[in-house]
Motif scaffolding. Structure first.
Motif, PDB file in Angstrom:
ATOM      1  N   TYR A  54       0.857  -1.189   0.000  1.00  0.00           N
ATOM      2  CA  TYR A  54       0.000   0.000   0.000  1.00  0.00           C
ATOM      3  C   TYR A  54       0.891   1.236   0.000  1.00  0.00           C
ATOM      4  O   TYR A  54       2.059   1.226   0.387  1.00  0.00           O
ATOM      5  CB  TYR A  54      -0.938   0.003   1.202  1.00  0.00           C
ATOM      6  N   ALA A  55       0.235   2.304  -0.437  1.00  0.00           N
ATOM      7  CA  ALA A  55       0.917   3.613  -0.439  1.00  0.00           C
ATOM      8  C   ALA A  55      -0.144   4.684  -0.200  1.00  0.00           C
ATOM      9  O   ALA A  55      -1.348   4.452  -0.428  1.00  0.00           O
ATOM     10  CB  ALA A  55       1.612   3.851  -1.760  1.00  0.00           C
ATOM     11  N   LEU A  61      -1.198   8.772  -1.043  1.00  0.00           N
ATOM     12  CA  LEU A  61      -0.994   9.913  -1.932  1.00  0.00           C
ATOM     13  C   LEU A  61      -1.744  11.102  -1.368  1.00  0.00           C
ATOM     14  O   LEU A  61      -2.844  10.956  -0.802  1.00  0.00           O
ATOM     15  CB  LEU A  61      -1.536   9.606  -3.336  1.00  0.00           C
ATOM     16  N   ASP A  62      -1.141  12.307  -1.526  1.00  0.00           N
ATOM     17  CA  ASP A  62      -1.875  13.498  -1.091  1.00  0.00           C
ATOM     18  C   ASP A  62      -2.832  13.924  -2.196  1.00  0.00           C
ATOM     19  O   ASP A  62      -2.970  13.256  -3.221  1.00  0.00           O
ATOM     20  CB  ASP A  62      -0.897  14.618  -0.721  1.00  0.00           C
ATOM     21  N   ALA A  63      -3.467  15.054  -1.997  1.00  0.00           N
ATOM     22  CA  ALA A  63      -4.482  15.509  -2.951  1.00  0.00           C
ATOM     23  C   ALA A  63      -3.893  15.810  -4.311  1.00  0.00           C
ATOM     24  O   ALA A  63      -4.597  15.770  -5.330  1.00  0.00           O
ATOM     25  CB  ALA A  63      -5.204  16.742  -2.406  1.00  0.00           C
ATOM     26  N   GLN A  64      -2.556  16.141  -4.397  1.00  0.00           N
ATOM     27  CA  GLN A  64      -1.918  16.428  -5.671  1.00  0.00           C
ATOM     28  C   GLN A  64      -1.350  15.162  -6.315  1.00  0.00           C
ATOM     29  O   GLN A  64      -0.767  15.213  -7.400  1.00  0.00           O
ATOM     30  CB  GLN A  64      -0.788  17.433  -5.490  1.00  0.00           C
ATOM     31  N   GLY A  65      -1.470  13.982  -5.653  1.00  0.00           N
ATOM     32  CA  GLY A  65      -1.014  12.724  -6.215  1.00  0.00           C
ATOM     33  C   GLY A  65       0.402  12.384  -5.852  1.00  0.00           C
ATOM     34  O   GLY A  65       0.959  11.430  -6.400  1.00  0.00           O
ATOM     35  N   ALA A  66       1.036  13.139  -4.922  1.00  0.00           N
ATOM     36  CA  ALA A  66       2.409  12.846  -4.513  1.00  0.00           C
ATOM     37  C   ALA A  66       2.390  11.775  -3.448  1.00  0.00           C
ATOM     38  O   ALA A  66       1.515  11.751  -2.583  1.00  0.00           O
ATOM     39  CB  ALA A  66       3.093  14.097  -4.000  1.00  0.00           C
ATOM     40  N   LEU A  67       3.408  10.893  -3.495  1.00  0.00           N
ATOM     41  CA  LEU A  67       3.511   9.817  -2.531  1.00  0.00           C
ATOM     42  C   LEU A  67       4.004  10.358  -1.203  1.00  0.00           C
ATOM     43  O   LEU A  67       5.026  11.037  -1.123  1.00  0.00           O
ATOM     44  CB  LEU A  67       4.471   8.745  -3.026  1.00  0.00           C
ATOM     45  N   THR A  68       3.224  10.048  -0.111  1.00  0.00           N
ATOM     46  CA  THR A  68       3.608  10.507   1.222  1.00  0.00           C
ATOM     47  C   THR A  68       3.952   9.346   2.134  1.00  0.00           C
ATOM     48  O   THR A  68       4.583   9.551   3.175  1.00  0.00           O
ATOM     49  CB  THR A  68       2.467  11.328   1.841  1.00  0.00           C
ATOM     50  N   ASN A  69       3.554   8.156   1.783  1.00  0.00           N
ATOM     51  CA  ASN A  69       3.840   6.999   2.632  1.00  0.00           C
ATOM     52  C   ASN A  69       3.970   5.765   1.734  1.00  0.00           C
ATOM     53  O   ASN A  69       3.338   5.664   0.710  1.00  0.00           O
ATOM     54  CB  ASN A  69       2.724   6.807   3.660  1.00  0.00           C
ATOM     55  N   TRP A  70       4.845   4.856   2.186  1.00  0.00           N
ATOM     56  CA  TRP A  70       5.178   3.689   1.343  1.00  0.00           C
ATOM     57  C   TRP A  70       5.333   2.491   2.262  1.00  0.00           C
ATOM     58  O   TRP A  70       6.175   2.468   3.156  1.00  0.00           O
ATOM     59  CB  TRP A  70       6.483   3.984   0.594  1.00  0.00           C
ATOM     60  N   GLU A 115      13.096   6.554  -1.484  1.00  0.00           N
ATOM     61  CA  GLU A 115      13.256   6.715  -2.929  1.00  0.00           C
ATOM     62  C   GLU A 115      11.970   7.172  -3.614  1.00  0.00           C
ATOM     63  O   GLU A 115      12.010   7.764  -4.691  1.00  0.00           O
ATOM     64  CB  GLU A 115      13.699   5.387  -3.558  1.00  0.00           C
ATOM     65  N   VAL A 116      10.855   6.934  -3.021  1.00  0.00           N
ATOM     66  CA  VAL A 116       9.592   7.274  -3.704  1.00  0.00           C
ATOM     67  C   VAL A 116       8.868   8.429  -3.048  1.00  0.00           C
ATOM     68  O   VAL A 116       7.955   9.019  -3.657  1.00  0.00           O
ATOM     69  CB  VAL A 116       8.659   6.061  -3.726  1.00  0.00           C
ATOM     70  N   ARG A 117       9.264   8.794  -1.795  1.00  0.00           N
ATOM     71  CA  ARG A 117       8.517   9.844  -1.100  1.00  0.00           C
ATOM     72  C   ARG A 117       8.662  11.143  -1.861  1.00  0.00           C
ATOM     73  O   ARG A 117       9.773  11.533  -2.226  1.00  0.00           O
ATOM     74  CB  ARG A 117       9.018   9.981   0.332  1.00  0.00           C
ATOM     75  N   GLY A 118       7.541  11.799  -2.137  1.00  0.00           N
ATOM     76  CA  GLY A 118       7.511  13.057  -2.869  1.00  0.00           C
ATOM     77  C   GLY A 118       7.313  12.883  -4.360  1.00  0.00           C
ATOM     78  O   GLY A 118       6.997  13.868  -5.060  1.00  0.00           O
ATOM     79  N   ARG A 119       7.558  11.709  -4.867  1.00  0.00           N
ATOM     80  CA  ARG A 119       7.359  11.483  -6.295  1.00  0.00           C
ATOM     81  C   ARG A 119       5.856  11.383  -6.590  1.00  0.00           C
ATOM     82  O   ARG A 119       5.039  11.017  -5.745  1.00  0.00           O
ATOM     83  CB  ARG A 119       8.034  10.188  -6.742  1.00  0.00           C
ATOM     84  N   HIS A 120       5.480  11.680  -7.847  1.00  0.00           N
ATOM     85  CA  HIS A 120       4.076  11.588  -8.244  1.00  0.00           C
ATOM     86  C   HIS A 120       3.733  10.116  -8.452  1.00  0.00           C
ATOM     87  O   HIS A 120       4.520   9.346  -8.999  1.00  0.00           O
ATOM     88  CB  HIS A 120       3.832  12.384  -9.530  1.00  0.00           C
ATOM     89  N   GLY A 121       2.591   9.752  -7.999  1.00  0.00           N
ATOM     90  CA  GLY A 121       2.201   8.343  -8.069  1.00  0.00           C
ATOM     91  C   GLY A 121       2.153   7.814  -9.492  1.00  0.00           C
ATOM     92  O   GLY A 121       2.408   6.636  -9.747  1.00  0.00           O
ATOM     93  N   SER A 122       1.853   8.701 -10.462  1.00  0.00           N
ATOM     94  CA  SER A 122       1.748   8.229 -11.841  1.00  0.00           C
ATOM     95  C   SER A 122       3.081   7.783 -12.394  1.00  0.00           C
ATOM     96  O   SER A 122       3.132   7.066 -13.395  1.00  0.00           O
ATOM     97  CB  SER A 122       1.156   9.329 -12.720  1.00  0.00           C
ATOM     98  N   ASP A 123       4.200   8.236 -11.693  1.00  0.00           N
ATOM     99  CA  ASP A 123       5.504   7.829 -12.179  1.00  0.00           C
ATOM    100  C   ASP A 123       5.728   6.320 -12.046  1.00  0.00           C
ATOM    101  O   ASP A 123       6.565   5.753 -12.740  1.00  0.00           O
ATOM    102  CB  ASP A 123       6.606   8.575 -11.395  1.00  0.00           C
ATOM    103  N   LEU A 124       4.999   5.702 -11.144  1.00  0.00           N
ATOM    104  CA  LEU A 124       5.175   4.268 -10.934  1.00  0.00           C
ATOM    105  C   LEU A 124       4.281   3.410 -11.855  1.00  0.00           C
ATOM    106  O   LEU A 124       4.388   2.185 -11.851  1.00  0.00           O
ATOM    107  CB  LEU A 124       4.865   3.898  -9.478  1.00  0.00           C
TER     108      LEU A 124
END
Length: 808
Positions: A21-22, A24-33, A47-56
């Protein structure tokens, strides 16, 4: 709906843990992994915190679809997506998004990833829940251990009487419509499954529903225990299916089977009709009756094709439930006036060949128009449904059957009409078979009786009575027979016989033998001679047959007795037949001992022998067919016992003797017809017979006339003097001229005046038509004109020429 219901019932919300699970905030950025996500894709949280979820996501299309679904629903589901592993490989998963609200009010999304196997299992689970709780035709309930509702499917909620009711936490007793089930028995079944832990499968339960309160409904109920991971029973699930129509179809089939087994047990029209109504009541109707067309009721041929509206029908049978129509409007055998009324349902049904169904006020309206009394009875009993089914078989109308419902509050339906038509059709075939059998039996009995004496002669020498009983088996025709034949000289022949086998051939053969015996009896043969000639005739009949395997006249038996009332001597010969029984005036019974037994006719062997016995005034002579002989050879003992009955004496009325004998018939009766002939013998008084010895001289003709005239005067028969003188003149003249001494003249006054002339010659005169120029030859012609009967009989010492004149 099923999602919320099932999730609420079992708490199936996503929980944090060691899974992919992960957040995402309202802008789609990953906040927890989560650690599960790290194992799935190989990225650490840093490595993924702050990245946009669509990048994955491997595909931009998946990214845009996820954004759109998140905007449309609070719990969007992207069933399939392709994620990018850290090493660049593709991983197919199923994504689920859940909306989360943070403490500062900002919106977040919890994204869960499930592998293809997990996703497939989840889809099957969701499909299973959808099938059971939304699309299943079964009523499914889930109860806890306190028998309270936990969940139920949509079918149960939509069932009659359950709509808009709050079930959760309540028992079935609290929410079910009144009268739906026997709640005590229902809860007992639930508790039994809770205690035993064993499922209760396919139990049939009965009840009523609000939409159809007048009749029972049937459900198939299965109760299955629900177990925790530890095996403890924590609840129950019920699967219920309405099998009312199936049960009704089964009951209808059972009724048809019962009708097939119960109807037609006998070949009797009225009994078969009664079996039909007995089958219908009370399983199908509260009252039922059968009306048959008048010809069918009498066993005659029915009418082919449609029947006229005014055809008369007779009541053949009726049945009713206890408390039903006890008062019979139409008695069995009476004509039902309602059937022939113009425009009545009977007239319509018989004319169209289609069933007629009347319900409610239609019943009373039809009855009131034709029979107000019957309408009043129907109203009093509460008749509300009346079904009339025409009865026909083999293209011919037989009658109609009426079914009435009184206590049942529901009326006949379309399926009931089909059911009634089914077992009425089966009953129609049985009734038609019974009718045909009755007709054939009546025809056969008429044929049989026509071959037997229609009326026994009234004679001074014997009083006679007889009985004929057809065989008990299917073949009513048989070969047993008897006869009483008047002979010359006031004598009488008593005959009984039996042809081997049963059926038409035996009856016809019997008729031929009886005719042959009568013909031979006219020749005044002695009993043994007559049987010899009859034996030859039977042999010729057997030789004529081409179907040799069929039993013919050969093997037939016969007993022939000639009683002479003047001497009271009885000469008897038999061909394989039981000897006659003699009942003396003091009640003693004996079977006459005759020389030889004689072979059955057509078998050849030893010649027939004649025995003689002198009978006392008033004694009985009993001749019977072989049918009374038992297989064990005890027939003589049985008949002796019957004739020795304490109520039977030689002075009893002869029909009473026959009845006594028939009453003593052994049981079971032999499968053969029976013929019984009982004769009480009477001697002729001495003053009614006179004999003169005449010398062989011509002048004795005149003396014979004088002697006869004197005797006729003593008897008061002066009116017969002229014809008697003429007859005696001719007979005595012929005896003197053509015969041999000694010559004897005898007059017998019986029911007729008998003149007999006996001589020692065996030559017999013959009647001829004399020419106008002939001086003689007219004597016997005149005798034949003045005498009622005349003839010649031969005996050991010569011949006797006799002539009978009726007493005026």
């Amino acid at each position: 709906m099923y999602d919320v219901m099932f999730h609420d019932a079992f708490g199936d919300h996503p929980q944090p843990g060691d899974e992919a699970y992960a957040v995402l905030d309202a802008q789609g950025a990953l906040t927890n992994w989560g650690t599960g996500a790290q194992r799935l894709l190989g990225y650490t949280p840093d490595e993924v915190r702050g990245r946009h979820g669509s990048d994955l996501l491997y595909s931009a299309a998946d990214a845009s679809r996820l954004v759109e679904r998140c905007q449309e629903t609070e719990t969007p589901i992207l069933e399939r997506a392709v994620l990018r592993h850290r090493d660049g490989s593709r991983i197919e998963v199923g994504l689920l998004a859940h909306r989360l609200a943070s403490t500062d009010g900002r919106m977040q999304w919890l994204i869960r990833a499930e592998t293809a196997d997990v996703l497939r299992r989840r889809n099957f689970g969701r499909a299973l829940l959808r099938g059971l709780f939304t699309e299943s035709p079964f009523l499914i309930d889930v109860f806890d251990t306190r028998l309270r509702f936990v969940a139920q499917n949509d079918v149960q909620r939509q069932a009659a009487g359950f709509v808009d009711k709050d079930f959760s936490g309540r028992t079935m007793r609290e929410v079910a419509p009144a009268g739906l089930l026997d709640m005590t028995a229902f809860e007992e079944r639930q508790r039994q499954v809770l205690v035993t832990g064993e499922a209760m499968v396919a139990t049939e339960v009965h009840g009523r529903v609000p939409d159809d309160p007048d009749r029972d409904h049937v459900w198939s109920e299965t109760i299955v225990p629900l177990r925790s991971d530890s095996g403890e029973v924590i609840g129950l699930t019920h699967a219920v299916f309405d099998v009312t129509e199936r049960v009704r179809a089964r009951e209808r089939l059972a009724l048809v089977n019962d009708a097939s087994a119960a109807i037609g047990s006998t070949l009797d029209v009225l009994h078969t009709a009664q079996e039909l109504t007995d089958v219908a009541v009370p399983l199908f109707a509260d009252h039922a009756y059968v009306d048959l067309l008048d010809p069918v009721f009498r066993g005659e041929e029915p009418v082919a094709g449609p029947v006229a509206g005014d055809a008369a029908l007779r009541r053949a049978a009726s049945s009713s439930i206890p408390g039903g129509p006890a008062e019979t409007v139409v008695a069995t055998g009476d004509i039902d006036s309602f059937t022939s009324a113009p425009g009545s349902p009977f007239a319509r049904a018989l004319a169209s060949g289609k069933s007629v169904l009347l319900t409610g006020e239609e019943v009373l309206a039809e009855l009131t128009h034709v029979d107000p009394r019957r309408a009043a009875l129907a109203r009093g009993y509460g008749v509300h449904s009346w079904l009339l089914v025409p009865m026909s078989a083999r293209g011919a109308v037989l009658g109609a059957v009426a079914f009435v419902r009184i206590k049942r509050t529901y009326s006949f339906e379309a399926d009931d009409i089909l059911l009634a038509e089914e077992f009425v059709a089966r009953a129609a075939v049985c009734i038609d078979n019974a009718r045909r059998y009755t007709q054939e039996r009546s025809t056969a009995l008429a044929l049989q009786r026509s071959l037997l004496p229609q009326r026994l002669p009234v004679l001074n020498a014997v009083e006679v009575a007889s009985r004929y009983l057809p065989a008990d088996g299917h073949s009513v025709l048989g070969g047993a027979w008897f006869d009483v034949i008047p002979l010359s000289g006031a004598r009488v022949a008593l005959v009984a016989g039996d042809v081997v086998g049963n059926g038409l051939h035996s009856a016809v053969t019997m008729g031929r033998l009886r005719t042959a015996v009568r013909t031979l009896a006219d020749l005044d043969l002695s009993p043994d001679e007559l049987l010899t000639h009859l034996d030859d005739q039977v042999s010729r009949l057997s030789d004529e047959r081409v179907d040799k395997p069929v039993i013919g006249a050969a093997g037939s038996t016969c007993v022939y007795a000639v009683f002479d009332p003047v001497t009271r001597r009885c000469a008897i010969a038999r061909a394989g037949h039981p000897p006659p029984a003699r009942v003396s005036t003091d009640g003693r019974v004996e079977f006459l001992e005759l020389p030889g037994s004689g072979s059955p006719l057509g078998h050849g062997g030893a010649p027939f022998e004649c025995g003689e016995v002198t009978l006392t005034e008033g004694e009985l002579l009993v001749l019977c067919s072989d049918g009374l002989e038992q297989p064990t050879g005890t027939g003589h003992a049985w008949l002796r016992e019957a004739l020795s009955d304490s109520h039977l004496t030689t002075s009893i009325w002869l029909d009473g003797v026959c009845d006594t004998v028939i009453r003593h018939l052994p049981s079971p009766r032999p499968q053969d017809d029976l013929a019984l002939l009982v004769a009480r013998v009477h001697g002729l008084a001495p003053d009614r017979v006179i004999t003169w010895e005449l010398a062989a001289e011509p002048e004795m003709v005149g003396e014979a006339r004088v002697l006869a005239t004197q005797k006729l005067s003593e008897w008061g028969l002066q009116e017969l003097e002229f014809t008697t003188e003429l007859i005696i003149s001719e007979l005595v003249t012929n005896a003197i001229r053509y015969g041999s001494p000694p010559i004897q003249l005898r007059l017998i006054r019986d029911r007729s005046l008998i003149c007999e002339v006996t001589d020692a010659s065996s030559t017999s005169p013959h009647i001829r038509r004399a020419l106008e120029t002939d001086e003689g030859g007219r004597g016997l012609f005149m005798v034949s004109q003045f005498a009622q009967l005349w003839g010649t009989r031969y005996h050991a010492r010569g011949k006797t020429i006799w002539a009978e004149q009726p007493l005026v």
